[in-house]
Design a protein around this motif. Structure first.
Motif, short mmCIF file in Angstrom:
data_model
loop_
_atom_site.label_atom_id
_atom_site.label_comp_id
_atom_site.label_asym_id
_atom_site.label_seq_id
_atom_site.Cartn_x
_atom_site.Cartn_y
_atom_site.Cartn_z
N GLU A 132 0.74 -1.81 -0.04
CA GLU A 132 -0.16 -0.02 -0.08
C GLU A 132 0.98 1.33 -0.05
O GLU A 132 0.11 2.63 -0.04
CB GLU A 132 -0.97 0.00 1.38
CG GLU A 132 -2.21 -1.66 1.37
CD GLU A 132 -2.76 -1.53 -0.16
OE1 GLU A 132 -3.11 0.25 -0.75
OE2 GLU A 132 -3.24 -2.45 -0.62
N LEU A 133 2.23 1.41 0.01
CA LEU A 133 3.39 1.79 0.06
C LEU A 133 3.65 2.42 -1.24
O LEU A 133 3.49 1.70 -2.02
CB LEU A 133 4.14 2.07 1.75
CG LEU A 133 3.85 1.75 2.76
CD1 LEU A 133 5.29 2.13 3.76
CD2 LEU A 133 3.06 3.16 2.49
N THR A 134 3.87 4.10 -1.37
CA THR A 134 4.23 3.97 -2.60
C THR A 134 5.82 3.44 -2.69
O THR A 134 6.55 2.72 -1.43
CB THR A 134 4.57 5.51 -2.99
OG1 THR A 134 5.78 5.70 -2.36
CG2 THR A 134 3.33 6.40 -2.81
N VAL A 135 6.57 3.36 -4.45
CA VAL A 135 7.78 3.05 -4.39
C VAL A 135 8.96 3.30 -3.66
O VAL A 135 9.64 3.48 -2.58
CB VAL A 135 8.40 3.04 -6.19
CG1 VAL A 135 10.05 2.71 -5.93
CG2 VAL A 135 7.14 1.77 -6.60
N ALA A 136 8.57 4.94 -3.48
CA ALA A 136 9.90 5.93 -3.14
C ALA A 136 9.65 5.42 -1.33
O ALA A 136 10.89 5.12 -0.48
CB ALA A 136 9.52 7.56 -2.71
N GLU A 137 8.62 4.99 -0.77
CA GLU A 137 8.21 5.03 0.32
C GLU A 137 9.12 3.92 1.18
O GLU A 137 9.42 3.61 1.92
CB GLU A 137 6.60 5.11 0.76
CG GLU A 137 6.35 6.44 1.16
CD GLU A 137 5.01 6.38 1.38
OE1 GLU A 137 4.66 7.51 1.64
OE2 GLU A 137 4.22 6.04 1.18
N ILE A 166 10.46 3.30 -13.88
CA ILE A 166 9.23 3.70 -12.35
C ILE A 166 8.76 4.65 -11.62
O ILE A 166 9.99 5.25 -11.11
CB ILE A 166 9.05 2.63 -11.40
CG1 ILE A 166 10.05 0.97 -12.36
CG2 ILE A 166 8.16 2.39 -10.16
CD1 ILE A 166 9.93 -0.16 -10.99
N ASP A 167 7.70 5.05 -11.88
CA ASP A 167 7.35 6.25 -10.63
C ASP A 167 7.57 6.24 -9.42
O ASP A 167 7.19 5.49 -8.86
CB ASP A 167 5.45 6.05 -11.23
CG ASP A 167 5.05 7.51 -10.40
OD1 ASP A 167 5.79 8.26 -10.33
OD2 ASP A 167 4.45 8.32 -10.77
N ARG A 190 16.93 8.88 -7.80
CA ARG A 190 18.16 9.02 -8.72
C ARG A 190 18.47 7.35 -8.35
O ARG A 190 19.07 6.91 -9.40
CB ARG A 190 18.51 9.54 -7.80
CG ARG A 190 19.25 11.03 -7.47
CD ARG A 190 20.15 12.08 -6.89
NE ARG A 190 19.79 11.64 -4.95
CZ ARG A 190 19.59 12.15 -4.62
NH1 ARG A 190 18.41 13.38 -5.12
NH2 ARG A 190 19.53 12.37 -3.23
N GLU A 191 17.77 6.79 -7.56
CA GLU A 191 18.26 5.57 -6.52
C GLU A 191 18.05 4.38 -7.91
O GLU A 191 18.45 3.52 -8.27
CB GLU A 191 17.78 4.58 -5.87
CG GLU A 191 18.25 3.28 -5.16
CD GLU A 191 19.46 3.93 -5.37
OE1 GLU A 191 20.17 2.55 -5.73
OE2 GLU A 191 20.33 4.33 -4.55
N LEU A 192 16.22 5.05 -8.76
CA LEU A 192 15.86 4.10 -9.61
C LEU A 192 16.18 4.42 -10.80
O LEU A 192 16.46 2.92 -11.63
CB LEU A 192 14.22 4.68 -10.03
CG LEU A 192 13.00 4.26 -8.80
CD1 LEU A 192 11.93 5.17 -8.99
CD2 LEU A 192 12.80 2.51 -8.41
N GLU A 193 17.22 5.37 -11.50
CA GLU A 193 17.90 6.15 -12.60
C GLU A 193 19.10 4.56 -12.39
O GLU A 193 19.73 4.01 -13.12
CB GLU A 193 18.44 7.50 -12.27
CG GLU A 193 17.20 8.43 -13.10
CD GLU A 193 17.66 9.59 -12.68
OE1 GLU A 193 18.73 10.05 -12.15
OE2 GLU A 193 16.42 10.44 -13.29
N ARG A 194 19.96 5.03 -11.33
CA ARG A 194 21.25 3.77 -11.22
C ARG A 194 20.76 2.88 -10.83
O ARG A 194 20.87 1.89 -11.81
CB ARG A 194 21.86 4.22 -9.25
CG ARG A 194 22.10 5.24 -9.57
CD ARG A 194 23.32 5.56 -8.21
NE ARG A 194 22.44 5.19 -6.68
CZ ARG A 194 23.22 4.93 -5.84
NH1 ARG A 194 24.13 4.93 -5.94
NH2 ARG A 194 22.22 4.97 -4.29
#
Length: 513
Positions: free
Chosen positions: A112-117, A151-152, A142-146
């Motif tokens: 239920e939490l976001t990707v960032a969370e 992903i949103d 930044r982490e997703l780009e690495r």
């Protein structure tokens, strides 16, 4: 893809300056539960910049070792060292803070939490005690780009694919600067594309000098990815090998199960009867040209090919799960047409699907419910179920197939892969099935449990049933099939008897032009 650079001070302290020395070292680890010695003086070392494979049957002690590494289980004896410094992890938090991350098969994310969370769970940025959403999203992006993932970061995790969720778990480990990362059967639910992406990231982590443990049942992954491989059996360290082409497959299997590869497959020759299934010019999604073949009573026919060859698609066309565009099926000399899988089952054709968890079982339902789900119509009168008869049938097949479960009411999702597969087989044995379509019947199943599945398949053939086995495991299809059909790019390109079905012959037919 570029993953964060290793902390030189952390990796290159005096205790472990050489790449050939162990960064992670477990020595004489013993774990005992009531009545069970789960690990018996086990030792394992993993170097920086190494992918170290860990193999063994279910119950060999692999998961217990990961739990020691993560602080879930505390050993009764033995030591655990990181970079030469002895550690004592009494909690999972202590292991995380020391730079250890475990990527479990069942991912530990909050849907239920976001990707960032999820990426920053436990370390959410804040200003004056209030969540700093701008900083959260920026750091997550930044982490997703690495990781090379588009992903949103504001999307809820529940909407992601399994492969994407696994990348989030890896991202969590990297944001915590993990230097030891263990993967527990990471490809069991991934597509071919997602597996390729995972391997690319693991190689990048290896290049950064991280110490990686890779737990798997799949030998092809060990050969492709690992530098060394250690085998556990019955809670003991059996041997450690240098991986690569020089590693003998037969020796590896013998170490895992305590017997030779010939004993694992245990091929049982038998005489084939009359033609029981004929497929004539069948055409549909996934096939580039009409498919035709026949299979006899008492025969095990293997289907081999690379990913995307059309094998699973052909099985679904035969089973009525997908409507064919052309062609016909002849069963016991009579032309049949299956509009739905229900028609196929009632005519005597059953499919054990490739994706066991998604298409073969209802994971939250009981063993009894899963076993009786097809034959339930035989146990009801006036739409009232005979629950006693269902329970009796479940009990009978649990005993007959030696299914390891407390009783028929146990949720099937808690069983091992091999026992889940036995429940699916029991479902069809409770019906009058003549043709069994087995799509990757031993995927995700340890070597010992495979032997039991093979024994069941031989038993079906000896009883006059027709068994068709689709497998990506070259040794398996050669080991158990009476003859092998090869598919390539949506076409059947070969039909070889057992004597001619050598690895070279099958690979030569299966490879693209």
């Amino acid at each position: 893809m570029t993953v964060s650079q290793p902390d030189a001070a952390h990796l290159d302290s005096s205790a472990g300056s050489s790449d050939t020395e162990a960064y992670l070292q477990l020595a004489g680890i013993t774990v005992q539960f009531p009545g069970v010695l789960a690990l018996d003086q086990v030792s394992l070392d993993v170097r920086r910049g190494e992918v170290h494979g860990l193999m063994g049957e279910n119950g060999a002690g692999k998961s217990t070792l990961l739990k020691v590494l993560s602080g879930v289980n505390q050993p009764a004896a033995g030591t655990l060292s990181l970079n030469g410094v002895v550690q004592q992890f009494t909690t999972t938090k202590a292991a995380i803070e020391a730079g250890v991350a475990i990527i479990y098969q069942e991912l530990h994310l909050v849907p239920e939490l976001t990707v960032a969370e999820n990426l920053m769970l436990g370390a959410l940025p804040n200003r004056f005690g209030v969540l700093d959403e701008k900083a959260l999203l920026a750091r997550a992006m930044r982490e997703l780009e690495r990781l090379g993932e588009k992903i949103d970061p504001a999307q809820q995790v529940k909407y992601l694919s399994i492969g994407q969720r696994q990348m989030i778990e890896i991202g969590k480990a990297l944001m915590r600067d993990a230097r030891v990362i263990a993967f527990d059967e990471p490809t069991s639910s991934l597509s071919s594309r997602e597996t390729t992406q995972l391997f690319r990231i693991i190689r990048a982590l290896k290049a950064e000098g991280r110490a990686i443990i890779y737990v798997t049942h799949r030998m092809e992954e060990v050969y492709e990815l690992c530098d060394r491989v250690t085998v556990f059996r019955d809670g003991r360290h059996i041997d450690t090998f240098e991986a690569g082409e020089g590693l003998d497959r037969d020796r590896l299997i013998s170490c895992m199960v305590g017997r030779s590869i010939a004993d694992v497959y245990g091929y049982r020759p038998r005489a084939a009867g009359d033609v029981q299934l004929e497929v004539k010019g069948l055409l549909g999604p996934g096939l580039k040209e009409p498919a035709s073949f026949s299979a006899r009573a008492g025969e095990i026919v293997g289907f081999f090919g690379l990913v995307g060859a059309g094998r699973s698609e052909l099985m679904k066309l035969i089973y009525g799960a997908v409507k064919p565009a052309a062609g016909e099926i002849v069963l016991k000399g009579r032309r049949v047409r299956f509009a739905t899988p229900r028609d196929a089952v009632r005519a005597g054709v059953a499919l054990c699907p490739e994706d066991r968890k998604q298409e073969g079982i209802v994971s939250i339902a009981s063993v009894s419910d899963n076993l009786n789900i097809s034959c339930r119509r035989h146990f009801s009168r006036f739409n009232v179920l005979n629950s006693r008869k269902e329970a009796q049938t479940a009990k009978e097949f649990i005993a007959k197939l030696a299914i390891k479960t407390r009783n028929g009411e146990t949720p099937i999702g808690t069983l091992s892969g091999g026992n889940q597969q036995k429940v699916i087989l029991s479902r069809w044995l409770a019906e009058e099935i003549d043709v069994f379509l087995m799509d990757e019947p031993t995927r995700g199943i340890d070597v010992g449990a495979r032997s039991e599945i093979y024994g069941l398949l031989y038993g079906l053939a000896e009883a006059g049933r027709t068994v068709i086995v689709v497998s990506s495991d070259l040794a398996e299809v050669i080991g158990i099939a009476d003859r092998v059909l090869v598919m390539k790019e949506g076409r059947i390109v070969g039909d070889l008897p057992k004597a001619q079905a050598t690895p070279d012959a099958l690979i030569k037919l299966a490879l693209p032009r």
